[in-house]
Design a protein around this motif. Structure first.
Motif, PDB file in Angstrom:
ATOM      1  N   THR A  86      10.159   2.961   6.565  1.00  0.00           N
ATOM      2  CA  THR A  86       9.943   4.024   7.535  1.00  0.00           C
ATOM      3  C   THR A  86       8.949   5.035   6.985  1.00  0.00           C
ATOM      4  O   THR A  86       8.760   5.132   5.784  1.00  0.00           O
ATOM      5  N   ARG A  88       7.598   9.233   7.742  1.00  0.00           N
ATOM      6  CA  ARG A  88       7.605  10.512   8.436  1.00  0.00           C
ATOM      7  C   ARG A  88       6.484  11.299   7.813  1.00  0.00           C
ATOM      8  O   ARG A  88       6.520  11.569   6.614  1.00  0.00           O
ATOM      9  N   ALA A 110       3.670  12.994   3.393  1.00  0.00           N
ATOM     10  CA  ALA A 110       4.362  11.847   3.986  1.00  0.00           C
ATOM     11  C   ALA A 110       5.598  11.485   3.180  1.00  0.00           C
ATOM     12  O   ALA A 110       5.578  11.532   1.949  1.00  0.00           O
ATOM     13  N   GLN A 111       6.658  11.197   3.903  1.00  0.00           N
ATOM     14  CA  GLN A 111       7.847  10.634   3.257  1.00  0.00           C
ATOM     15  C   GLN A 111       7.942   9.188   3.681  1.00  0.00           C
ATOM     16  O   GLN A 111       8.011   8.883   4.870  1.00  0.00           O
ATOM     17  N   ILE A 112       7.948   8.315   2.710  1.00  0.00           N
ATOM     18  CA  ILE A 112       7.915   6.888   3.000  1.00  0.00           C
ATOM     19  C   ILE A 112       9.125   6.235   2.344  1.00  0.00           C
ATOM     20  O   ILE A 112       9.492   6.595   1.226  1.00  0.00           O
ATOM     21  N   THR A 113       9.753   5.309   3.043  1.00  0.00           N
ATOM     22  CA  THR A 113      10.923   4.654   2.454  1.00  0.00           C
ATOM     23  C   THR A 113      10.758   3.145   2.552  1.00  0.00           C
ATOM     24  O   THR A 113       9.874   2.651   3.240  1.00  0.00           O
ATOM     25  N   GLY A 114      11.674   2.463   1.904  1.00  0.00           N
ATOM     26  CA  GLY A 114      11.762   1.020   2.068  1.00  0.00           C
ATOM     27  C   GLY A 114      10.748   0.258   1.239  1.00  0.00           C
ATOM     28  O   GLY A 114      10.202   0.751   0.265  1.00  0.00           O
ATOM     29  N   LEU A 115      10.516  -0.966   1.674  1.00  0.00           N
ATOM     30  CA  LEU A 115       9.680  -1.884   0.917  1.00  0.00           C
ATOM     31  C   LEU A 115       8.258  -1.348   0.703  1.00  0.00           C
ATOM     32  O   LEU A 115       7.685  -1.499  -0.370  1.00  0.00           O
ATOM     33  N   ALA A 117       7.416   1.609   0.251  1.00  0.00           N
ATOM     34  CA  ALA A 117       7.443   2.596  -0.821  1.00  0.00           C
ATOM     35  C   ALA A 117       7.720   1.940  -2.165  1.00  0.00           C
ATOM     36  O   ALA A 117       7.076   2.236  -3.159  1.00  0.00           O
ATOM     37  N   SER A 118       8.696   1.019  -2.195  1.00  0.00           N
ATOM     38  CA  SER A 118       9.111   0.494  -3.497  1.00  0.00           C
ATOM     39  C   SER A 118       8.133  -0.541  -4.039  1.00  0.00           C
ATOM     40  O   SER A 118       7.953  -0.651  -5.233  1.00  0.00           O
ATOM     41  N   HIS A 121       4.025   1.343  -3.728  1.00  0.00           N
ATOM     42  CA  HIS A 121       3.792   2.755  -4.077  1.00  0.00           C
ATOM     43  C   HIS A 121       2.517   3.004  -4.858  1.00  0.00           C
ATOM     44  O   HIS A 121       1.908   4.053  -4.727  1.00  0.00           O
TER      45      HIS A 121
END
Lengths: 146, 782
Positions: A86, A88, A110-115, A117-118, A121
């Motif tokens: 995701t 935002r 930006a805030q980034i999550t999930g694959l 990001a990991s 990155h």
């Protein structure tokens, strides 16, 4: 993650402002945007396709424009999610006119999550910069069309 | 003809015959008819509220049978499970996730790939919550409380301390010289070559559960399953846990992970066997981590170089749940071994555990319960103090070592070291590496501006948990067990409560029995890991198999020998006291030709046993160790640093280990080689970090750098032998010594190369980028 920069567009501020408020232009100029449907009140439904390194995928989300002070500044908000994660993000655009040209100062967070990001990155910073530059180049092309 | 080699021989590993032929039997090799597959939906957020889980799209995929959520498990009281450390952990969340990659839901399907497609199709709505990744921030009063389920509304888990706080404070005040340093030991992962997994098979007719599982402690798992799921009708006599061949454990296969629990629940629900196997990224991102200790270390010394006081204050980052795998009474493991090989008058150590939005754990990654943390800290600080005092680090250590005649030695933090000769090990290592010449070379190179460093680590390990007065896991005392049956033809089967994950138990345990009974190793089958057949034991981790289970094997063999003596006396028509034992046979004193071999005695035990004696030849021993064992060693590392790139090149690495009497020198050498490589890893390469949003950095092998054969230097190994006085074989554990001792030797060598530039410390992993920056900060440009 933060990004910032400036870009100079060869047109007066009012013209650039009008461009930035045209959903058709935004949809064409923003890298990865496949669909941008106006929902009213400067809100849009968006479908974006993006690849960051090995993580490719489609994201569904909303884009909104707030804090408008024509023709000086606006804030763009993007929220979206898909299988790879995701995002935002908020970005502020400030427009300054100088000798018939417009200098756009942008800052974003930006805030980034999930694959994305990991796994992605190490690449995100570079990808974000590249996307910003593609966006403004596309705007420049739009200006030439008009 | 088969020969009984016994202890001290490099007997070839029995298990390698199947491993090198690809005939091992690992969990994913197991395929049962009608087996279903489980895959897990994981959280992209590090902290979020779950507002909805929609399964429709997943269930629409042909072959997807069910989507299991925390709410489903909650109906059976299984949404939470206890950890080994008096905490509890979500199996699947009901409404909140606490770390990225946390299990959110599980998908059951007829095929592995359909299960994965199903997991990708489950839609979950999240509402992000504030994320805390820094344990120091987590402990501030204004930090968001992460564990709303707990009564205590704080992220502080526990405080643990040992030693004399006041006396240590006074000693530090009175010390001529004190040094203080913040040492961070980063979060790392065992990254075993085989990930975790299980096959659960519920037999609805017998009401029996068979659970094949990658576990280092099958018996304890059986009891835990009976305790956690007893209310669902799972009774311990109807639970069989089988641990097949295991592709590396290193502590990561001690805990119970949510996937195991969901697989069991799914099998009970469907009546079909259910397989769950993690993929590589799930393994690194969500399974228990290790280390993550923030240590503030202080040492005090007299001007003449005598160490006087030690004080360590530590914050332990435990992630979202305290799922460490320590003995119950030791929330910081055996960290209080941190006075190491030195004779301190006073010492004080305290540790505070904290919750953060990271995966749970604090498992003992080949570290004997936090001994790597302790050993790294004391050995780094010893070097800093030596340099501060302008003393040679070797000379400084030799001055402060506990003297050989001082054993058994009582440490100021409460341990009784069984035996040691630290001077002997260090001097041997110095001789092997040519220490004096290296220091001369270093001085010459320094005049030319070249950076060369020599690092020493003289560690003391503490292994073999442990004595029942102090050591338990969930109340289960940490004894271990052996059962030996000698068959009529003189062959034997021996079963143990431990479980090899590569340690070579099938060979070493057979050697112990061969040593005690004279039955050739080839005639002894060693079995472990099946709770239906093996005697109860606490399993293999923390280098406990040789100190505890091999001791049980020796004691059981001696019981058999005692009975064999009675049978031999009967056969030889002599009195028991007239018989003498020579490995493999009893003979009448003075007439060695009047003898009965153990094989003849075994046959008689079933065909011609004396009146008044039970037939058969078997024994069981449950061994409760009187103390732990304290292996030790001295490692010396030589590095050259490339000023242009910041790269650290290990030129030589000499490791002298002392693990008491050695069962199999080849296996010890192999253990030390592997351990050194796993010690090199965090020193120069491995680290898992998180960004401010709790995203994992280092969650795949692209970012989590395991050293390969390309990075690994040539290890030069040797031994000294100082037997344990209390172990039946005089042996000590060795499996983790090298992982415990190596990181400090490498870090010390790097700092030794740069101390004259004003560099006091660089946190591991010492990457080229860190070195490059430090060099430039200190005026080195090329």
């Amino acid at each position: 993650m933060k990004v910032e920069g400036t870009y100079t567009l060869p047109a007066p501020r009012d013209k650039v402002w009008a461009l930035l408020n045209d959903p058709g232009v935004l949809a064409r100029a923003t890298p990865g945007v496949k669909k941008l449907e106006p929902q009213g009140d400067d809100m849009f439904k968006a479908t974006i396709e993006l690849g960051i390194g090995p993580v490719k995928g489609a994201y569904d989300g909303k884009v909104s424009i707030t804090d408008k002070v024509p023709p000086e500044r606006m804030t763009l908000r993007v929220e979206g999610g898909g299988k790879p994660g995701t995002i935002r993000a908020t970005g502020e655009l400030r427009l300054e006119e100088s000798e018939g040209k417009t200098v756009v100062n942008y800052t974003g967070d930006a805030q980034i999550t999930g694959l994305i990001a990991s796994v992605g990155h190490r690449l995100i910073g570079g990808v974000a910069k590249q996307m910003a530059s593609e966006f403004f180049k596309a705007l420049e092309r739009e200006l030439q069309k008009r | 003809m088969a020969v009984a080699h016994g202890m001290g021989h490099s007997v070839k590993r029995k298990e390698d015959a199947r491993f090198i032929r690809g005939k091992g039997n690992y969990i994913d090799d197991l395929k049962l008819p009608g087996m279903l597959y489980l895959d897990i939906v994981r959280s992209p957020y590090a902290h979020a509220k779950i507002t909805a889980i929609r399964a429709e799209k997943a269930l629409a995929i042909p072959g997807v049978l069910a989507v299991i959520t925390g709410r489903d498990l909650d109906k059976y009281g299984l949404a939470w499970m206890p950890t080994l450390m008096s905490d509890r952990q979500m199996v699947l969340p009901i409404d909140t996730v606490l770390y990225q990659a946390q299990e959110v839901a599980a998908v059951l399907a007829t095929q592995r790939y359909i299960a994965a497609d199903g997991a990708a199709a489950v839609e979950v709505d999240y509402e992000p919550l504030p994320v805390v990744v820094d344990p120091k921030k987590a402990l501030r009063p204004d930090a968001p409380v992460l564990r709303e389920d707990r009564e205590q509304k704080t992220n502080h888990i526990w405080h643990w301390e040992v030693g004399d706080r006041d006396a240590t404070a006074r000693a530090l005040e009175q010390a001529d010289v004190t040094v203080e340093e913040d040492l961070y030991i980063p979060r790392i992962h065992v990254a075993s070559i085989e990930t975790c997994g299980c096959v659960a098979q519920w037999d609805s007719v017998d009401g029996k559960l068979t659970l094949w599982m990658t576990t280092q402690a099958p018996h304890a798992i059986r009891t835990v399953v009976a305790l956690v799921a007893g209310h669902l009708g799972l009774a311990e006599h109807k639970i069989r846990v089988v641990s097949p061949d295991i592709g590396g454990g290193f502590g990561g296969k001690v805990p119970v992970y949510p996937g195991y629990v969901v697989a069991v629940a799914a099998s009970v629900l469907t009546g079909k066997p259910v397989k769950w196997i993690e993929d590589r990224m799930e393994n690194i991102q969500a399974d228990s981590f290790a280390r993550d200790y923030h240590i503030t270390a202080e040492l005090g010394a007299k001007r003449d170089g005598t160490l006087t006081a030690l004080r360590f204050k530590t914050i332990a980052d435990h992630g979202a749940f305290d799922a460490a795998a320590n003995p119950s009474k030791f929330p910081a493991g055996l960290f209080s071994i941190c006075t190491g090989s030195y004779d301190f008058q006073s010492a004080f150590v305290e540790v505070d555990g904290a919750y953060t939005n990271k995966p749970p754990g604090g498992i003992a990654y080949r570290c004997s319960f936090r001994v790597t943390e302790a050993s790294y800290a004391i050995e780094r600080m010893a070097d800093i103090m030596a340099h501060e005092l302008k003393m040679d680090p070797a000379e400084f250590r030799l001055k402060n070592f506990i003297r050989p005649e001082a054993f058994p030695y009582k440490s100021p933090l409460g341990w009784t070291y069984d035996s040691g000769n630290y001077q002997g090990a260090l001097k041997k290592a110095m001789e092997m590496i040519g220490y004096t010449a290296l220091r001369r070379e270093q001085a010459e190179k320094r005049t030319r501006g070249e950076l060369m460093g020599i690092g020493i680590s003289s560690f003391t390990e503490i292994v073999g948990a442990g004595p029942s007065h102090s050591f338990d896991i969930l109340g289960l005392k940490m004894f271990d067990s052996a059962e030996i049956r000698v068959h009529p033809t003189g062959k034997a089967v021996a079963r143990f409560g431990t479980k090899s994950q590569g340690q070579g138990h099938e060979t070493t345990y057979a050697q112990v029995i061969a040593h005690e009974l004279g039955i050739p190793e080839d005639d002894i089958a060693v079995e472990e890991g099946d709770t239906d057949t093996a005697p109860y034991g606490l399993g293999t981790y923390a280098s406990r198999s040789t100190p505890v289970a091999a001791a049980a094997g020796a004691v059981a063999a001696r019981k058999i020998r005692d009975k064999a003596r009675k049978i031999a006396a009967h056969l030889l028509e002599a009195s028991e006291s007239d018989l003498e034992w020579e490995r493999g046979k009893f003979f009448v004193k003075g007439s060695p030709q009047r003898a009965k071999t153990i094989q003849e005695i075994a046959f008689a035990a079933y065909t011609n046993h004396p009146q008044g004696l039970e037939a058969g030849l078997e024994a069981v021993a449950y061994y409760d160790p009187p103390n732990l064992t304290f292996p030790f060693g001295s490692y010396i590392c030589v590095v050259d640093i490339d000023k242009g790139t910041g790269e650290v090149k290990i030129r030589r690495f000499v490791a002298v280990d002392d693990c008491g009497n050695i069962i199999n020198p080849m296996i010890v050498e192999g253990q030390v080689h592997g351990g050194l490589t796993m010690g090199l890893a965090p020193a120069l390469y491995e680290e898992i970090t998180y960004d401010d949003d709790g995203n994992i950095r280092g969650g795949s092998f692209m970012d989590y750098l395991l050293p390969t054969s390309m990075e690994t230097p040539r290890w030069e190994t040797a031994n000294t032998v100082t037997p344990s006085p209390h172990h039946p074989l005089g042996a000590k554990g060795v499996g983790e010594s090298a992982t415990v001792g190596a990181p400090a030797a490498i870090a010390n060598a790097v700092i030794d190369a740069m101390w004259h530039l004003g560099v006091r410390h660089i946190d591991i992993p010492i990457t080229p980028w860190k070195v490059w920056k430090v060099l430039r900060q200190n005026g080195v440009t090329e």
